[in-house]
Design a protein around this motif. Structure first.
Motif, PDB file in Angstrom:
ATOM      1  N   MET A 667       0.819  -1.219   0.000  1.00  0.00           N
ATOM      2  CA  MET A 667       0.000   0.000   0.000  1.00  0.00           C
ATOM      3  C   MET A 667       0.857   1.276   0.000  1.00  0.00           C
ATOM      4  N   ASP A 668       1.925   1.250  -0.764  1.00  0.00           N
ATOM      5  CA  ASP A 668       2.751   2.437  -0.988  1.00  0.00           C
ATOM      6  C   ASP A 668       3.160   3.119   0.312  1.00  0.00           C
ATOM      7  N   ARG A 669       3.598   2.327   1.225  1.00  0.00           N
ATOM      8  CA  ARG A 669       4.061   2.877   2.500  1.00  0.00           C
ATOM      9  C   ARG A 669       5.413   2.241   2.827  1.00  0.00           C
ATOM     10  N   SER A 670       6.046   2.823   3.785  1.00  0.00           N
ATOM     11  CA  SER A 670       7.329   2.285   4.235  1.00  0.00           C
ATOM     12  C   SER A 670       7.084   1.249   5.333  1.00  0.00           C
ATOM     13  N   LEU A 671       7.814   0.155   5.216  1.00  0.00           N
ATOM     14  CA  LEU A 671       7.757  -0.863   6.261  1.00  0.00           C
ATOM     15  C   LEU A 671       8.679  -0.455   7.400  1.00  0.00           C
ATOM     16  N   TYR A 672       8.355  -0.927   8.588  1.00  0.00           N
ATOM     17  CA  TYR A 672       9.246  -0.660   9.715  1.00  0.00           C
ATOM     18  C   TYR A 672       9.782  -1.992  10.236  1.00  0.00           C
ATOM     19  N   SER A 673      10.823  -1.886  10.988  1.00  0.00           N
ATOM     20  CA  SER A 673      11.569  -3.092  11.367  1.00  0.00           C
ATOM     21  C   SER A 673      10.730  -4.079  12.176  1.00  0.00           C
ATOM     22  N   GLY A 674       9.764  -3.581  12.940  1.00  0.00           N
ATOM     23  CA  GLY A 674       8.948  -4.475  13.759  1.00  0.00           C
ATOM     24  C   GLY A 674       8.048  -5.382  12.950  1.00  0.00           C
ATOM     25  N   GLU A 675       7.891  -5.069  11.650  1.00  0.00           N
ATOM     26  CA  GLU A 675       7.045  -5.908  10.805  1.00  0.00           C
ATOM     27  C   GLU A 675       7.798  -7.098  10.234  1.00  0.00           C
ATOM     28  N   LEU A 676       9.110  -7.134  10.419  1.00  0.00           N
ATOM     29  CA  LEU A 676       9.943  -8.214   9.876  1.00  0.00           C
ATOM     30  C   LEU A 676      10.288  -9.210  10.981  1.00  0.00           C
ATOM     31  N   ILE A 677      10.474 -10.453  10.571  1.00  0.00           N
ATOM     32  CA  ILE A 677      10.969 -11.467  11.507  1.00  0.00           C
ATOM     33  C   ILE A 677      12.482 -11.311  11.564  1.00  0.00           C
ATOM     34  N   SER A 678      12.898 -10.446  12.431  1.00  0.00           N
ATOM     35  CA  SER A 678      14.316 -10.085  12.454  1.00  0.00           C
ATOM     36  C   SER A 678      15.179 -11.182  13.069  1.00  0.00           C
ATOM     37  N   ASP A 679      14.571 -12.078  13.852  1.00  0.00           N
ATOM     38  CA  ASP A 679      15.340 -13.136  14.509  1.00  0.00           C
ATOM     39  C   ASP A 679      15.519 -14.303  13.540  1.00  0.00           C
ATOM     40  N   PRO A 680      16.750 -14.575  13.108  1.00  0.00           N
ATOM     41  CA  PRO A 680      16.962 -15.696  12.177  1.00  0.00           C
ATOM     42  C   PRO A 680      16.541 -17.038  12.769  1.00  0.00           C
ATOM     43  N   LYS A 681      16.564 -17.155  14.095  1.00  0.00           N
ATOM     44  CA  LYS A 681      16.191 -18.434  14.715  1.00  0.00           C
ATOM     45  C   LYS A 681      14.729 -18.783  14.418  1.00  0.00           C
ATOM     46  N   LYS A 682      13.910 -17.731  14.344  1.00  0.00           N
ATOM     47  CA  LYS A 682      12.506 -17.995  14.037  1.00  0.00           C
ATOM     48  C   LYS A 682      12.336 -18.536  12.625  1.00  0.00           C
ATOM     49  N   GLU A 751       8.846 -13.695   3.542  1.00  0.00           N
ATOM     50  CA  GLU A 751       9.710 -13.004   4.488  1.00  0.00           C
ATOM     51  C   GLU A 751      11.005 -12.562   3.830  1.00  0.00           C
ATOM     52  N   VAL A 752      11.583 -13.420   2.982  1.00  0.00           N
ATOM     53  CA  VAL A 752      12.802 -13.034   2.263  1.00  0.00           C
ATOM     54  C   VAL A 752      12.526 -11.821   1.380  1.00  0.00           C
ATOM     55  N   ARG A 753      11.402 -11.802   0.707  1.00  0.00           N
ATOM     56  CA  ARG A 753      11.070 -10.706  -0.194  1.00  0.00           C
ATOM     57  C   ARG A 753      10.734  -9.438   0.598  1.00  0.00           C
ATOM     58  N   VAL A 754      10.048  -9.606   1.748  1.00  0.00           N
ATOM     59  CA  VAL A 754       9.759  -8.440   2.594  1.00  0.00           C
ATOM     60  C   VAL A 754      11.058  -7.835   3.107  1.00  0.00           C
ATOM     61  N   CYS A 755      12.003  -8.719   3.452  1.00  0.00           N
ATOM     62  CA  CYS A 755      13.313  -8.234   3.907  1.00  0.00           C
ATOM     63  C   CYS A 755      13.990  -7.414   2.807  1.00  0.00           C
ATOM     64  N   CYS A 756      13.909  -7.890   1.574  1.00  0.00           N
ATOM     65  CA  CYS A 756      14.492  -7.154   0.447  1.00  0.00           C
ATOM     66  C   CYS A 756      13.785  -5.814   0.239  1.00  0.00           C
ATOM     67  N   ILE A 757      12.458  -5.863   0.289  1.00  0.00           N
ATOM     68  CA  ILE A 757      11.684  -4.636   0.096  1.00  0.00           C
ATOM     69  C   ILE A 757      12.030  -3.623   1.170  1.00  0.00           C
ATOM     70  N   TYR A 758      12.092  -4.081   2.406  1.00  0.00           N
ATOM     71  CA  TYR A 758      12.365  -3.187   3.524  1.00  0.00           C
ATOM     72  C   TYR A 758      13.730  -2.520   3.379  1.00  0.00           C
ATOM     73  N   LEU A 762      14.728   1.399   2.270  1.00  0.00           N
ATOM     74  CA  LEU A 762      15.568   2.286   3.064  1.00  0.00           C
ATOM     75  C   LEU A 762      16.767   2.792   2.259  1.00  0.00           C
ATOM     76  N   ALA A 763      17.301   1.897   1.434  1.00  0.00           N
ATOM     77  CA  ALA A 763      18.482   2.290   0.640  1.00  0.00           C
ATOM     78  C   ALA A 763      18.163   3.419  -0.321  1.00  0.00           C
ATOM     79  N   THR A 764      16.945   3.461  -0.841  1.00  0.00           N
ATOM     80  CA  THR A 764      16.582   4.531  -1.784  1.00  0.00           C
ATOM     81  C   THR A 764      16.014   5.756  -1.074  1.00  0.00           C
TER      82      THR A 764
END
Length: 933
Positions: A667-682, A751-758, A762-764
């Motif tokens: 929806m044309d918005r920026s994702l924030y870090s809390g929306e990602l499964i940042s823990d690789p163990k999960k 999740e891999v694709r969301v990580c890339c999008i996120y 940020l990079a752009t």
């Protein structure tokens, strides 16, 4: 007439007379002729008597013929005079005897018809004297009966003893002899002898019926070949008959029949039936004890050898011992039933015989002898053994057979004992006295009872027992156990019991409805055994699920990285399935436990799945929310199917639609870090969960195939409707497992694709692309993304299969290129050094994808080409479109032109090609013309 003719005529006349005498009076010539009898016959005036006148006429005719012969044969008379004179003398003597006898008989007749009172009195006294002498002789004979009965009893000639005793009792109990006091004492002795004889006979009867006699007929196992049994029947019968001549016990059934006949002879039929009924529980219990000792003695040597040389096979040895025990025990039970069936038939015959013989003794309404009482006691023993050998009690330390050792919650089923030794209502005032008196009784009972202290192989348990109600300690005397209680014993015990009950039903209770005899097995199975199995399975399942290593990975056991809980549960489920399927009578109702355990584990996996996808604030991660979109899931299912089928798929075919769906969800918005499964163990746990689910449902298929094989082989017969219903339930469970496994893979890809999008977002958005030439470095968000992807791939590749790994990371380069191009709208300032930095970002991403084994991914070439066009300027870009055709959309080219003019506006001296830059409007018109827009 000449002389010769006269002689001939005289001879013919004599011969005629003699022939007449020979025809009707030939008995006179007999040497044993009795003239008295002839005289009596001639005095009889009836039709049966002889006519004296006829006799006299023959006599005269014979004399006349003799005179003629004498006259004609005078000279020859001397030679024949002796023969004729002898005959004449006999006839004359007979005539005289007959006359004398006739006179005597007439005199006797007159004497007998006269009335003489003195003769009658003398006759009466004679009769009385004879009766007194007869009674005295009978009393003397009866006095010897006790000793004779005792001797006959010792010689086991009970039939003769019973008959003598019955005759004696009948004599002394005659009401006419009551005044004779001697008979009263004699009657007491005979009754005492009767009691002793009855005790001996009943003990003999029970010794044979309950297999305590060496001559008892014992049934072998149910599996024994009937042909072998028939083959030896004839020789055995001949041998029994031969032995029976010397020993009445040799033919056991005949001996039992004679014992019953003895008891009925002395009018103890009703008491005998009551005594047999009363002793049934005790005798059945004693039979079980004797068989336990018998099997235990035979198995001691075997157990010793197994412990010494092969301790690991002790469980198998226990199974063999149990099999032998139940084979012998159930054979013994059948033998006892055979004896009681024989008793029932014998009693019926004896009762019928008494009725037909118009028995004049005491009449009894004998109850119909019913072997159901015996069968009821046997059912109690069988039910207790099922409980004792399958369900551990609280006081036995044993294994449940399918996992680690644990205590059982079925220690007290509330069963009542089959009988009680004593049960007395003791008042508080007399309790102490009663207990003191009873101590001596318990001391003796301890010698007869089975000890509660057992070794490692013989355990005490509860069941049909002797309960000492009068003792303050309530001592319980129970059977020994030959093996530890285990659920694993179920096939041995249940199947043996089922075969035995079916056999007994057909043999002894053919009139009862099918399976009515074995209904107690059904009740035990459904009310005790199955709930216990379910409880054990639930306990084992809980132990596995609550263990600290439940969701830790295990690769060594299966070669696949899955959870340890699955490694532990599948053998348990398989064991339960094989165990319960092997029960020949209850297979329709046992597969539910397997299904139930599978459902429970699915529930645990589902809970783990939801816990992984739940963020810190309880909200689902973005990948989990996107995975709920039906369109996206449908597309990914199709891609997964192609990946699984071919091992590799061209992701560019479906990349545009997938990216479009993802942009709609973003929806044309920026994702924030809390929306990602940042823990690789999960993520790793999610991958292991996917493998666990896949492996688990494959194992369920194997378990089902193993069961189906037994059905095809005919080892287990289940109704078709039951099979279909159970297969349908299993398919539903497996479908749930498969759906959750697929969802795990889908979420990993998302999740891999969301990580890339996120990170690319940020990079752009936050990256600086108007920089000096010396500051060209890879953006830090690109570096973070590379490290994240490398870490994910490193951990997940050890878990997922190659096709699954391709599915998770496949097409990610296309997404990266798209993001790097589309997100140019977020870049505020841009210059040539920024373009170089972006190209460096692209090369860094490409290199990273190559390092994680995605060298086939070429989607980033498009992004690199896009930023290389920036260096060509406006004219160079238009020239490239003209020569090589368009590679991007109008909007993407327009953004590139915007970068050029924005940079030129910020720095008018900047000109990439040092050419004159056309106006923005002209450049856009030329772009449209080149693209044909």
């Amino acid at each position: 007439m000449s002389d010769e003719e006269r002689k001939e005529y005289a001879l013919q006349k004599a011969e005629y007379v003699l022939s007449q005498i020979d025809g009707k009076w030939s008995f006179i010539k007999d040497r044993k002729f009795n003239p008295v009898a002839l005289a009596l016959q001639m005095t009889d005036s009836s039709s049966l008597g002889l006519d004296y006148n006829v006799f006299h006429n023959y006599h005269m005719a014979l004399n006349a013929s003799l005179e003629d012969i004498i006259n004609e044969y005078y000279t020859s008379f001397n030679t024949s005079i002796l023969s004729f004179s002898g005959l004449h003398d006999r006839i004359s003597g007979a005539s005289s005897s007959i006359n004398h006898t006739r006179t005597d008989l007439i005199s006797v007749k007159q004497l007998l018809t006269e009335e003489r009172s003195s003769v009658e009195q003398l006759y009466a006294k004679s009769k009385q004297t004879e009766e007194v002498i007869s009674i005295i002789n009978k009393i003397i004979e009866v006095r010897n009966i006790p000793s004779e009965v005792s001797k006959l009893s010792q010689e086991k000639k009970f039939v003769e003893a019973a008959k003598k005793l019955s005759q004696g009792l009948k004599f002394v109990s005659n009401p006419e002899f009551k005044p004779i006091k001697t008979l009263f004492v004699l009657e007491q002795k005979l009754n005492k002898e009767k009691e002793d004889l009855v005790k001996v006979i009943i003990e003999e009867l029970h010794n044979h019926v309950y297999l305590m006699s060496p001559y008892s007929e014992r049934k072998a196992a149910l599996e024994d070949d009937s042909e072998d049994e028939d083959a030896g029947k004839l020789s055995k019968t001949i041998e029994v008959k031969r032995k029976a001549e010397d020993n009445p016990e040799a033919d056991s059934y005949s001996y039992v029949g004679k014992l019953l006949e003895c008891l009925f002879t002395i009018n103890m039929g009703t008491e005998t039936i009551k005594n047999i009924y009363h002793r049934i529980p005790q005798e059945i219990s004693n039979l079980v004890d004797r068989i336990i000792v018998e099997v235990e003695d035979r198995s001691k040597a075997i157990i010793g050898q197994v412990k010494l040389f092969s301790p690991d096979s002790l469980d198998d040895t226990e199974g063999e011992i149990l099999d032998e025990y139940f084979r012998v025990l159930l054979g013994g039970f059948e033998s006892v039933l055979e004896y009681h069936h024989h008793i029932a038939k014998t009693i019926d015959k004896l009762v019928e015989t008494q009725k037909e013989a118009n028995y004049d003794g005491p009449q009894h309404n004998f109850p119909k002898y019913n072997i159901q009482n015996v069968w009821n006691s046997m059912k109690e023993e069988i039910g207790a053994m099922l409980k004792n050998y399958l369900i551990p009690s609280d006081n036995t330390n044993n294994s449940n057979g399918l996992g680690n050792e644990q205590d059982d919650e079925f220690g007290d089923s509330g069963e009542k004992p089959s009988f009680k030794l004593f049960e007395i209502d003791i008042k508080s005032t007399s309790r102490q006295t009663a207990e003191n008196i009873y101590d001596s009784i318990t001391a003796k009972m301890d010698q007869l009872a089975i000890s509660n202290n057992v070794n490692n192989n013989i355990l005490a348990t509860n069941g049909p027992v002797l309960i000492d109600q009068y003792s303050g300690k309530k001592k319980v005397y129970t059977h020994k156990l030959l093996a530890k209680p285990k659920i694993e014993h179920s096939p041995i015990i249940f199947n043996a019991a089922i075969r035995f009950v079916d056999h007994i039903s057909e043999t002894f209770f053919p009139d009862e409805p099918p399976r009515a005899t074995g209904i107690f097995l059904h009740e035990f199975f459904f009310r005790v055994y199955l709930p216990h199995v379910e409880d054990v399975s639930a306990q084992k399942f809980q132990q596995v699920i609550t263990a600290p290593d439940t969701f830790l990975s295990d690769t060594a056991s299966t070669g696949v990285t899955i959870f340890k809980s699955a490694v532990q549960l599948i053998p348990m489920i398989r064991n339960f399935s094989r165990l319960l399927t092997s029960l020949s009578l209850f297979k329709n109702d046992t597969f539910d436990i397997t299904l139930d355990l599978s459902r429970k584990y699915y529930g645990c996996c589902l809970n783990l799945f939801h816990s992984i996808l739940s963020g810190p604030n309880g909200r689902k991660y973005t990948s989990a929310r996107w995975a709920e979109n039906e369109d996206l899931v449908q597309l990914l299912d199709m891609i997964m199917s192609l990946t699984t089928l071919k091992g590799w798929v061209d992701f560019s075919t479906h990349a545009e639609r997938e990216i479009k769906l993802e942009e709609e969800l973003k929806m044309d918005r920026s994702l924030y870090s809390g929306e990602l499964i940042s823990d690789p163990k999960k993520l790793i746990t999610l991958a292991i969960l996917q493998q666990t689910l896949k492996w688990f449902m494959a194992q369920l298929r194997l378990i089902d195939a193993d069961r189906a094989k037994k059905l095809e082989d005919g080892q287990v017969k289940v109704e078709t409707t039951i099979i279909k219903a159970q297969r349908k339930m299993l398919d539903e469970i497996i479908d749930k497992y498969n759906a959750l496994a697929v969802e795990c893979l889908v979420i990993l890809r998302i999740e891999v694709r969301v990580c890339c999008i996120y990170h690319l977002d940020l990079a752009t958005r936050e990256g600086d692309y108007r920089i000096n030439q010396n500051e060209v470095e890879t953006d830090r968000y690109i570096q973070i993304l590379n490290s994240q992807l490398a870490l994910y791939q490193e951990k997940i590749q050890d878990v997922l299969a190659s096709d699954e790994l391709n599915f998770v990371f496949g097409g990610v380069s296309i997404l990266m290129a798209h993001m790097l191009i589309v997100n140019t709208r977020y870049i505020r300032e841009f210059n040539m050094a920024g373009a170089q930095k972006m190209i460096r970002n692209v090369l860094s991403l490409q290199q990273n994808l190559t390092n994680i084994s995605l060298s086939g991914e070429s989607g980033l070439d498009k992004a690199r080409k896009f930023y290389e066009l920036y260096g060509r300027g406006i004219e160079g870009t238009l020239h490239h479109i003209t020569n090589e055709g368009p590679s991007f959309t109008f909007d993407e080219y327009k953004r590139l032109f915007d970068f050029v003019y924005t940079n030129y506006a910020a720095d008018p001296t900047y000109n990439i090609q040092n050419d004159e830059i056309p106006s923005y409007e002209t450049a856009i018109e030329n772009l449209k013309s080149s693209l044909g827009v």
